[in-house]
Design a protein around this motif. Structure first.
Motif, PDB file in Angstrom:
ATOM      1  N   ALA A  53     -26.845  11.790 -61.219  1.00 24.01           N
ATOM      2  CA  ALA A  53     -27.104  10.696 -62.158  1.00 24.01           C
ATOM      3  C   ALA A  53     -27.813   9.529 -61.474  1.00 24.01           C
ATOM      4  O   ALA A  53     -28.638   8.856 -62.092  1.00 24.01           O
ATOM      5  N   LEU A  54     -27.495   9.296 -60.198  1.00 23.63           N
ATOM      6  CA  LEU A  54     -28.125   8.207 -59.446  1.00 23.63           C
ATOM      7  C   LEU A  54     -29.397   8.640 -58.730  1.00 23.63           C
ATOM      8  O   LEU A  54     -30.105   7.800 -58.172  1.00 23.63           O
ATOM      9  N   ASP A  55     -29.665   9.940 -58.707  1.00 19.19           N
ATOM     10  CA  ASP A  55     -30.756  10.506 -57.906  1.00 19.19           C
ATOM     11  C   ASP A  55     -30.621  10.052 -56.448  1.00 19.19           C
ATOM     12  O   ASP A  55     -31.557   9.583 -55.816  1.00 19.19           O
ATOM     13  N   HIS A  56     -29.390  10.188 -55.947  1.00 21.86           N
ATOM     14  CA  HIS A  56     -29.063   9.770 -54.581  1.00 21.86           C
ATOM     15  C   HIS A  56     -27.976  10.697 -54.068  1.00 21.86           C
ATOM     16  O   HIS A  56     -26.896  10.753 -54.654  1.00 21.86           O
ATOM     17  N   HIS A  57     -28.254  11.436 -53.024  1.00 29.80           N
ATOM     18  CA  HIS A  57     -27.399  12.549 -52.635  1.00 29.80           C
ATOM     19  C   HIS A  57     -26.770  12.367 -51.262  1.00 29.80           C
ATOM     20  O   HIS A  57     -27.487  12.134 -50.284  1.00 29.80           O
ATOM     21  N   PRO A  58     -25.442  12.480 -51.193  1.00 26.85           N
ATOM     22  CA  PRO A  58     -24.733  12.278 -49.927  1.00 26.85           C
ATOM     23  C   PRO A  58     -24.756  13.545 -49.072  1.00 26.85           C
ATOM     24  O   PRO A  58     -24.995  14.645 -49.572  1.00 26.85           O
ATOM     25  N   ASP A  59     -24.480  13.372 -47.793  1.00 27.01           N
ATOM     26  CA  ASP A  59     -24.152  14.511 -46.939  1.00 27.01           C
ATOM     27  C   ASP A  59     -22.659  14.738 -47.125  1.00 27.01           C
ATOM     28  O   ASP A  59     -21.867  13.786 -47.062  1.00 27.01           O
ATOM     29  N   ILE A  60     -22.278  15.994 -47.372  1.00 30.12           N
ATOM     30  CA  ILE A  60     -20.873  16.332 -47.598  1.00 30.12           C
ATOM     31  C   ILE A  60     -20.497  17.469 -46.670  1.00 30.12           C
ATOM     32  O   ILE A  60     -21.175  18.501 -46.643  1.00 30.12           O
ATOM     33  N   ASP A  61     -19.414  17.272 -45.941  1.00 32.68           N
ATOM     34  CA  ASP A  61     -18.868  18.309 -45.080  1.00 32.68           C
ATOM     35  C   ASP A  61     -17.507  18.707 -45.645  1.00 32.68           C
ATOM     36  O   ASP A  61     -16.657  17.835 -45.875  1.00 32.68           O
ATOM     37  N   ILE A  62     -17.321  19.993 -45.891  1.00 31.32           N
ATOM     38  CA  ILE A  62     -16.069  20.499 -46.455  1.00 31.32           C
ATOM     39  C   ILE A  62     -15.385  21.354 -45.394  1.00 31.32           C
ATOM     40  O   ILE A  62     -15.965  22.332 -44.920  1.00 31.32           O
ATOM     41  N   PHE A  69     -17.810  12.402 -46.263  1.00 30.66           N
ATOM     42  CA  PHE A  69     -19.001  11.950 -46.972  1.00 30.66           C
ATOM     43  C   PHE A  69     -19.770  10.992 -46.076  1.00 30.66           C
ATOM     44  O   PHE A  69     -19.179  10.104 -45.465  1.00 30.66           O
ATOM     45  N   VAL A  70     -21.083  11.170 -46.013  1.00 33.27           N
ATOM     46  CA  VAL A  70     -21.959  10.277 -45.254  1.00 33.27           C
ATOM     47  C   VAL A  70     -23.062   9.814 -46.198  1.00 33.27           C
ATOM     48  O   VAL A  70     -23.736  10.648 -46.822  1.00 33.27           O
ATOM     49  N   LEU A  71     -23.232   8.499 -46.302  1.00 33.58           N
ATOM     50  CA  LEU A  71     -24.233   7.924 -47.191  1.00 33.58           C
ATOM     51  C   LEU A  71     -25.227   7.077 -46.417  1.00 33.58           C
ATOM     52  O   LEU A  71     -24.840   6.277 -45.562  1.00 33.58           O
ATOM     53  N   SER A  72     -26.496   7.258 -46.723  1.00 31.14           N
ATOM     54  CA  SER A  72     -27.576   6.446 -46.191  1.00 31.14           C
ATOM     55  C   SER A  72     -28.796   6.704 -47.059  1.00 31.14           C
ATOM     56  O   SER A  72     -28.928   7.789 -47.624  1.00 31.14           O
ATOM     57  N   THR A  73     -29.651   5.723 -47.184  1.00 26.38           N
ATOM     58  CA  THR A  73     -30.892   5.911 -47.932  1.00 26.38           C
ATOM     59  C   THR A  73     -31.997   6.138 -46.910  1.00 26.38           C
ATOM     60  O   THR A  73     -32.541   5.188 -46.345  1.00 26.38           O
ATOM     61  N   HIS A  74     -32.277   7.398 -46.658  1.00 23.80           N
ATOM     62  CA  HIS A  74     -33.219   7.754 -45.600  1.00 23.80           C
ATOM     63  C   HIS A  74     -34.604   7.164 -45.842  1.00 23.80           C
ATOM     64  O   HIS A  74     -35.264   6.710 -44.910  1.00 23.80           O
ATOM     65  N   ALA A  76     -35.325   4.390 -47.083  1.00 20.69           N
ATOM     66  CA  ALA A  76     -35.315   2.963 -46.767  1.00 20.69           C
ATOM     67  C   ALA A  76     -35.003   2.722 -45.291  1.00 20.69           C
ATOM     68  O   ALA A  76     -35.079   1.598 -44.823  1.00 20.69           O
ATOM     69  N   GLY A  77     -34.606   3.771 -44.595  1.00 19.02           N
ATOM     70  CA  GLY A  77     -34.271   3.619 -43.186  1.00 19.02           C
ATOM     71  C   GLY A  77     -32.944   2.925 -42.950  1.00 19.02           C
ATOM     72  O   GLY A  77     -32.727   2.316 -41.908  1.00 19.02           O
ATOM     73  N   GLY A  78     -32.037   3.031 -43.914  1.00 17.90           N
ATOM     74  CA  GLY A  78     -30.734   2.391 -43.759  1.00 17.90           C
ATOM     75  C   GLY A  78     -29.971   2.362 -45.059  1.00 17.90           C
ATOM     76  O   GLY A  78     -30.176   3.197 -45.937  1.00 17.90           O
ATOM     77  N   LEU A  79     -29.111   1.392 -45.193  1.00 17.73           N
ATOM     78  CA  LEU A  79     -28.230   1.299 -46.357  1.00 17.73           C
ATOM     79  C   LEU A  79     -28.846   0.463 -47.471  1.00 17.73           C
ATOM     80  O   LEU A  79     -29.478  -0.557 -47.211  1.00 17.73           O
ATOM     81  N   THR A  80     -28.637   0.935 -48.706  1.00 24.24           N
ATOM     82  CA  THR A  80     -29.104   0.235 -49.896  1.00 24.24           C
ATOM     83  C   THR A  80     -27.950   0.108 -50.891  1.00 24.24           C
ATOM     84  O   THR A  80     -26.868   0.663 -50.674  1.00 24.24           O
ATOM     85  N   ALA A  81     -28.205  -0.588 -51.977  1.00 22.18           N
ATOM     86  CA  ALA A  81     -27.203  -0.722 -53.038  1.00 22.18           C
ATOM     87  C   ALA A  81     -26.789   0.643 -53.572  1.00 22.18           C
ATOM     88  O   ALA A  81     -25.640   0.821 -54.001  1.00 22.18           O
ATOM     89  N   LEU A  82     -27.670   1.612 -53.543  1.00 21.82           N
ATOM     90  CA  LEU A  82     -27.321   2.965 -53.994  1.00 21.82           C
ATOM     91  C   LEU A  82     -26.170   3.544 -53.186  1.00 21.82           C
ATOM     92  O   LEU A  82     -25.299   4.228 -53.735  1.00 21.82           O
ATOM     93  N   ASP A  83     -26.152   3.281 -51.895  1.00 24.50           N
ATOM     94  CA  ASP A  83     -25.082   3.812 -51.052  1.00 24.50           C
ATOM     95  C   ASP A  83     -23.737   3.208 -51.428  1.00 24.50           C
ATOM     96  O   ASP A  83     -22.735   3.923 -51.521  1.00 24.50           O
TER      97      ASP A  83
END
Length: 97
Positions: A53-62, A69-74, A76-83
């Motif tokens: 829904a956000l068109d923003h995909h986390p790295d998930i390790d199960i 869960f790992v979040l970053s906006t690649h 943008a080169g870092g963190l954004t409001a999406l994260d």
């Protein structure tokens, strides 16, 4: 939602409202344990729907019932409001399970 990189002050303020998340370089991370493997997969499915829904995909390790869960906006080169938004939705998915 903006994909502009957040300032250090914005990241600090955002993480104040996400106590289960921590900063690792240009990412934020959270590890959580579900009650069992099927519950962990249900959380992942809920997170996948929120991410789409956000068109923003986390790295998930199960790892059995442990989720990381790992979040970053690649782009943008870092963190954004999406994260920060997706982190809050991941927290909600974990609470719902």
């Amino acid at each position: 939602m903006s994909r502009a990189r957040l300032t250090e002050d914005e990241i600090t303020a955002g993480l104040a409202g996400l106590p289960d998340w921590s900063r690792e370089g240009d990412s934020i991370v959270r590890t959580a344990e579900a009650s069992d493997f099927p519950a962990a997969i249900r959380v992942v499915v809920a997170v996948a729907e929120a991410a789409e829904a956000l068109d923003h995909h986390p790295d998930i390790d199960i790892r059995w019932r442990t989720l990381r869960f790992v979040l970053s906006t690649h782009s943008a080169g870092g963190l954004t409001a999406l994260d920060l938004t997706l982190a809050a939705r991941i927290d909600a998915a974990l609470r719902a399970e």
